[in-house]
Enzyme design. Structure first.
Site, PDB file in Angstrom:
ATOM      1  CE  LYS A  58     -20.922   7.933  25.820  1.00  0.00           C
ATOM      2  NZ  LYS A  58     -19.676   7.486  25.021  1.00  0.00           N
TER       3      LYS A  58
ATOM      4  CB  SER B  77     -15.278  13.658  33.018  1.00  0.00           C
ATOM      5  OG  SER B  77     -15.033  14.296  31.466  1.00  0.00           O
ATOM      6  NE  ARG B  78      -7.603  14.025  33.151  1.00  0.00           N
ATOM      7  CZ  ARG B  78      -6.637  14.010  34.144  1.00  0.00           C
ATOM      8  NH1 ARG B  78      -6.928  13.310  35.212  1.00  0.00           N
ATOM      9  NH2 ARG B  78      -5.968  14.955  34.176  1.00  0.00           N
ATOM     10  CB  SER B  79     -14.632  16.380  28.754  1.00  0.00           C
ATOM     11  OG  SER B  79     -14.681  14.927  28.101  1.00  0.00           O
TER      12      SER B  79
ATOM     13  CB  THR C 116     -19.982  10.650  29.595  1.00  0.00           C
ATOM     14  OG1 THR C 116     -19.043   9.241  29.573  1.00  0.00           O
ATOM     15  CG2 THR C 116     -20.173  10.918  30.907  1.00  0.00           C
TER      16      THR C 116
ATOM     17  CG  ASN D  84     -19.903  11.413  21.742  1.00  0.00           C
ATOM     18  OD1 ASN D  84     -20.648  11.705  20.695  1.00  0.00           O
ATOM     19  ND2 ASN D  84     -18.844  11.512  21.971  1.00  0.00           N
TER      20      ASN D  84
END
Ligand code: ATR
Length: 286
Positions: free
Chosen positions: A70, A19-21, A66, A91
């Site tokens: 969800k 994940s880039r979050s 994610t 989400n």
């Protein structure tokens, strides 16, 4: 230096390593000066609720959710926004107290997609003819927000036409309220003249070809895949080969993160510099 405990947020899923979050929210923090920490929360497939309760007890104030949780997150929320209720998927969770009404669930995927198309790609949706591919969680998450942007038409095409039909039926009242024509079909014979193609299938993940004919789109149409990174490469090449404006899902990712930040902190960060920085990072990534 403050001695207050820091507000903790996380992206909860399985897997979450990719994940880039956390990178995106670290950039929002640097920009806004909000005092928070954003982490990755790997949840066992049969232990999503327990993981979240543990995180909340340890100072968690909310999380993004994610794959594959969800739908479970939707059921866990005590209250949901209308768009999350319509999607049947959540989400973003904000861990409000019982006195505040309990955990609040929202869905920022669709808003993020709409903002990316309208602001970043500069294509206002009003009046456009939209072809949306796929009838799984990705498409279900965005359909309500797409309708609210009032395109002329949304044609939902899916490999299994019955799933497209079911999703259209669950959004029929919402579409009527917004004056949007909604249709469903299989991937064959979807018609022609679409201004915008949105790929919400997971076809790119398995390296499969774009599952619809290029003849469905107008010349110069915008063709957007919700995937990003190497998974979107084949789709972007296809778009370029046919003279369409290709776009991956990185802008949607950053915009949904911005919406999440707004839900948690009450302020919207600047997303454009974050998207530019992330693109630069991915361009040099191995
Ligand atoms: P997600 O939650 O990511 O949307 P999903 O619920 O498994 O994942 O849905 C995947 C979607 O991609 C479905 O619409 C699926 O079509 P079916 O409903 O017919 O299974 C679609 N899909 C996956 N691989 C595909 C392919 N190779 N060609 C066309 N559609 C594909």
């Amino acid at each position: 230096m403050s001695t207050e405990p820091i507000d903790r947020y996380a992206v909860a899923g399985n897997p979450v390593a990719h994940s880039r979050s956390p990178d995106i929210h670290a950039m929002f923090v640097a920009q806004t000066g909000e005092r928070l920490l954003y982490e990755r929360l790997l949840c066992p497939l049969d232990g999503f609720e327990a993981s979240l309760r543990g995180f909340a007890a340890a100072g968690g104030c909310g999380c993004n959710v994610t794959v594959p949780f969800k739908f479970e997150a939707h059921d866990l929320a005590a209250r949901r926004s209308p768009r999350a209720a319509l999607a049947g998927a959540v989400n973003v969770l904000r861990f409000d107290t019982e006195e505040q009404g309990g955990w609040f669930g929202d869905n920022s995927d669709g808003l993020g997609l709409v903002r990316d198309i309208e602001h970043n790609a500069a294509r206002p949706l009003a009046g456009l003819r939209v072809l949306l591919l796929g009838a799984g969680g990705a498409s279900a998450g965005v359909l309500g927000s797409l309708i609210a942007a009032r395109p002329a038409e949304i044609h939902l095409a899916n490999r299994s036409a019955d799933k497209a039909q079911a999703l259209v039926e669950s959004h029929a009242d919402w579409a009527a309220q917004h004056g949007v024509r909604l249709a469903a079909s299989g991937l064959e014979n979807v018609g022609a003249g679409f201004d915008l193609l949105i790929n919400g299938t997971s076809a790119s993940l398995s390296g499969a070809a774009v599952p619809v004919s290029a003849a469905a789109l107008k010349p110069g149409a915008l063709a957007l895949d919700m995937m990003y990174g190497p998974a979107a490469r084949g789709f972007l090449d296809w778009a370029a080969a046919h003279g369409f404006e290709g776009r991956d899902g990185l802008g949607m990712l950053v915009e949904q993160a911005g919406e999440s930040f707004l839900i948690w902190r009450g302020r919207r960060p600047e997303t454009a510099p974050v998207l530019a920085a992330l693109r630069a990072q991915l361009a040099v990534a191995p």
